[in-house]
Enzyme design. Structure first.
Site, PDB file in Angstrom:
ATOM      1  CG  HIS A 125      54.813  59.061  29.166  1.00  0.00           C
ATOM      2  ND1 HIS A 125      55.125  58.634  30.468  1.00  0.00           N
ATOM      3  CD2 HIS A 125      56.043  58.760  28.350  1.00  0.00           C
ATOM      4  CE1 HIS A 125      56.418  58.176  30.509  1.00  0.00           C
ATOM      5  NE2 HIS A 125      56.975  58.246  29.422  1.00  0.00           N
TER       6      HIS A 125
ATOM      7  CE1 TYR B  97      63.528  52.104  27.158  1.00  0.00           C
ATOM      8  CE2 TYR B  97      62.224  51.226  28.779  1.00  0.00           C
ATOM      9  CZ  TYR B  97      62.546  52.330  27.731  1.00  0.00           C
ATOM     10  OH  TYR B  97      61.604  53.402  27.495  1.00  0.00           O
TER      11      TYR B  97
ATOM     12  CG  ASP C 283      60.066  57.733  29.494  1.00  0.00           C
ATOM     13  OD1 ASP C 283      61.483  57.425  29.005  1.00  0.00           O
ATOM     14  OD2 ASP C 283      59.093  57.016  29.506  1.00  0.00           O
TER      15      ASP C 283
END
Lengths: 408, 412
Positions: free
Chosen positions: A378, A319, A186
């Protein structure tokens, strides 16, 4: 070195007032009305699940006991780190466990979103022991990234990947690790790749469990490109493409939202614990490989966000910063560009959100270790910790791995 | 027509008190220095509005004002779905030959958007100098004071079916529409599915693809050879902004409306921020008053189906959940609709601002007007422009004059 560089032991101690305020808000929750499809995962987090978790969070979930357990299992500290153009003395919270044996390799474990230091909890004992002489052993450092967990939040625009990398690098230096290895998925993937590009003399190797990469191009990697053009993919790789398609078509709304209007979203995450619960829960299920989450595990992952120093809303700004910091002048680093200086270990897990062919992964840099797994998603350090720890150990083994080349 | 009942908005006291309680317990995020509007709704604005909403805003007064406009409710049932109580504004002109006009709102809009064009269209047209209209402005299912479906698959076809059945029930065997946002999309669905009834659509949203040579050779060549005029050039910049910075909400609502819904249902501040950001970003420096914003958001907060329900329309439009054939998806809505006259009013601060040649791929465009100011909520921001454009399109000499059989908008 002034008082700025002190390393203080840390124990998580969420104030009573925060826990009380959470419970009060949970008591007032209004849920969306039920329809015949409010439990359909396709539309998002199911209503019955969220209702159950809200009830548990309110009535039976015992944060204090979880907190005590975390404090016992994870040796934690804080230190203050200055970041160019930002705070002089950002409080960084981190887990630090030294190996039981000599010759340990310093390993930075970098979490992502919606993760935290909890992701290191299961692999910590596996990496810091080293049962046999053949097995490498590690000193593990796992920070809460700025704006996450129990690290301080930042206040200025532009705290992006370069700044996150700077914090992680300076932390390792502060702890006396001039050279170190990294592990991440990630944001951990992106931040450690940024570190490898910015600090190639210090990053000895990077192990990655989310691999994002470009397809091989004729100019840069002609042999790999041939494989790509001829479509020589294994069944696993083909399934991987399906997963990527799912993510692009159905799974990246949160990413687009967080990458453009994090402040708008932040109002929901700050004011409604149920909004936060649903926002994170959906990922914890969609992004894992049928992992059997217990309610306690789920609520702990989410509580770390609810009780975070900077607030859950701060975490999503990364982000935005990353999406807008792409130009070199802004400090952008192309993490998908070949970096010949840092050997890589690539662990592919089938239910991750990007599962790309091996030929693509090999465009990132020299691959010292590679494995495609049958199980896991993940968050492999939490879902399949033995498998991940095994990969890391094999990568850094003296026999068969790169351990012999490293001077630890 | 016995089951068309008058409707009075009457939010119950408990709901009002609950709102104030939640606002009083609101926990706000912090904000980065100098974030402005780039990263989302600014903290200072949202805090101010939340405080106003809690302490000063008078919903009961707003309710009284809203109720001055004639509203009704009636059950409409789509094939395969349960009957839904549909709330709507309805004003009949005194002019006998008035043209029936269906005003369709979008997201995050609602029936209130018709209020500023209502009187000019229904009373301002005397039927001698200016055409007159009967206006119907519903709350779409899942919005405002209409019910929402409890079954999945309520998509464009169903929205169109609901609108069409409502107009037929009111005695309008043919009618025209006006709308932007979902009002545009649903008008396109009506044009595809019910060209027998929906004779023309006046749209203030450019949802269209560039002309393809094989489908529209003349437009395609025109597009290739004619340089964009200043409006169209600005439109490229504005549309690019929307694509790069403005589509997060849409990507989310299209894929995980349920996950988003929890925040919208539980936190009035979340609901406020979510909508207010659009009221600012999608308008042309429109000077929103706090009262205006609070009424706008309150209609969502107090809506019959709840604020979480309104975003489902995005999911249902994109996904074919029941495997239906000939689904009205975006591709279909952008395909040529024969037999329906189209009109476009272009406003520079809308979200998709497309060249003329693009919108002309949608059908027989009989009216087109470029405006120098205004944005996405044109009927609210620029009511005079919308009224003038609608009068021009449907009035004497207009491209859609007499499009509805038997009524021209004028006294015969």
């Amino acid at each position: 070195m002034g008082s700025n560089s002190k390393i203080e032991p840390y124990r998580i101690a969420v104030p009573d007032s925060m826990i009380d305020k959470l419970k009060k808000k949970l008591e007032l929750v209004t849920f969306p009305e039920e329809t015949s499809f409010t439990n359909d995962w396709n539309y998002g987090a199911p209503l019955d699940d969220i209702k159950r978790l809200t009830q548990t969070w309110k009535e039976t979930y015992d944060w204090r006991s979880v907190e005590a357990n975390l404090n016992e299992k994870l040796p934690q500290f804080t230190t203050r780190i200055g970041v160019e153009g930002h705070e002089d003395d950002l409080k960084i919270h981190f887990v630090h466990k030294k190996s039981e044996k000599p010759g340990a390799i310093p390993l930075l474990f970098c979490h992502g979103w919606p993760g935290s230091i909890i992701e290191v909890s299961k692999i910590l004992p596996l990496l810091t022991s080293g049962a046999t002489d053949d097995e490498p052993t590690f000193d593990v450092v796992a920070p809460s990234l700025p704006n996450f967990g129990f690290s301080q939040g930042t206040s200025k625009r532009g705290f992006g990947l370069r700044q996150q990398a700077e914090v992680c690098h300076k932390l390792m230096q502060r702890l006396g690790y001039g050279k170190y290895a990294t592990q991440g998925g990630d944001w951990g993937f992106i931040i450690t790749r940024t570190m490898g590009a910015l600090y190639p003399e210090h990053v000895v190797a990077s192990h990655l469990n989310l691999i994002v990469a470009h397809p091989p191009s004729l100019l840069s990697t002609p042999l790999l490109c041939l494989q790509y053009l001829l479509g020589w993919y294994t069944e696993q790789e083909k399934a991987g493409f399906q997963r990527v398609k799912w993510y692009n078509d159905e799974g990246n709304g949160y990413n687009r939202m967080q990458g453009t209007k994090p402040h708008t979203l932040g109002f929901a995450l700050a004011d409604s614990p149920v909004a936060l619960l649903a926002w994170v829960y959906e990922k914890l299920v969609d992004w894992t490989d049928a992992y059997e989450w217990t309610d306690e595990e789920l609520l702990t992952w989410i509580s770390i966000y609810a009780f975070s120093e900077a607030g859950a809303d701060a975490s999503v700004r990364l982000y935005y910063e990353a999406a807008h910091q792409t130009k070199k002048e802004d400090g952008g680093v192309d993490v998908l560009k070949w970096n010949g200086k840092v050997p890589l270990g690539l662990s592919y897990f089938p239910k991750d959100v990007f599962v790309l062919p091996s030929s693509w992964g090999r465009t990132l840099g020299p691959v010292a270790f590679e494995k495609r797994h049958e199980k896991g998603g993940h968050f492999p350090s939490f879902e399949v910790p033995e498998a991940l720890a095994d990969d890391i150990k094999k990568m850094f083994a003296k026999k068969g791995g790169i351990g012999a080349k490293l001077a630890f | 027509m016995v089951d068309i009942k008058p409707y009075t908005i009457a939010v119950d006291d408990h709901h009002l008190e609950d709102l104030k309680t939640r606002l009083s317990l609101a926990k706000f995020p912090d904000e980065l220095d100098q974030a402005g509007w780039d990263m989302g709704a600014p903290l200072a604005d949202v805090k101010r509005l939340a405080k106003y909403w809690q302490d000063s805003y008078d919903w009961r007064n707003a309710e009284k004002e809203l109720n001055k406009v004639p509203q009704f409710v009636t059950d409409i049932q789509c094939d395969g779905f349960e009957p839904l109580a549909i709330h709507f504004v309805h004003v009949r002109s005194k002019v006998q030959g008035a043209v029936p006009l269906l005003f369709i709102h979008g997201w995050p809009g609602h029936f209130e958007e018709v209020f500023r064009i209502l009187t000019p269209l229904t009373e301002g047209g005397d039927g001698i100098k200016l055409p007159a209209f009967d206006v119907v402005a519903p709350s779409l299912p899942n919005f405002g004071f209409s019910e929402g479906p409890k079954k999945r698959g309520f998509a464009m076809e169903q929205y169109a079916e609901t609108m069409n059945k409502l107009m037929l029930k009111l005695g309008y065997n043919e009618y025209v529409t006006q709308g932007g946002d979902w009002g545009c999309h649903i008008s396109r669905a009506l044009a595809h599915l019910y060209p027998k009834y929906c004779k023309a659509t006046h749209l203030n949203y450019d949802s269209a693809n560039p002309p393809e040579f094989l489908k529209n050779p003349i437009l395609s060549i025109q597009h290739a050879l004619t340089p964009y005029n200043p409006r169209e050039q600005h439109g490229v910049v504005r549309s690019k902004w929307f694509d790069q910075e403005g589509r997060g909400y849409s990507q989310l609502q299209t894929t995980k409306p349920q996950t988003l819904g929890y925040g919208l249902a539980d936190s009035p501040v979340a609901c406020l921020a979510w909508i207010y950001e659009k009221l600012h970003d999608w308008t042309d420096s429109y000077p929103w008053m706090d009262d205006e914003v609070c009424t706008w958001v309150s209609i969502y907060w107090f809506s019959t189906a709840g604020p979480a329900a309104s975003v489902r329309i995005y999911y249902e439009m994109i996904h074919n959940v029941d495997g239906r054939k000939d689904k009205i998806d975006q591709k279909k809505m952008r395909a040529w609709t024969p037999g329906v006259k189209l009109g476009f009013s272009h406003f520079p601060f809308d979200l998709q601002v497309r060249p003329s040649t693009w919108v002309r791929t949608l059908g027989n465009v009989v009216f087109e007007k470029e405006h120098n100011s205004g944005g996405h909520f044109a009927a609210w921001e620029r009511p005079d422009d919308i009224v003038n454009d609608v009068r021009e399109m449907f009035g004497k000499g207009g491209g859609a004059f007499g499009v509805v059989k038997g009524v021209t908008g004028y006294i015969s």
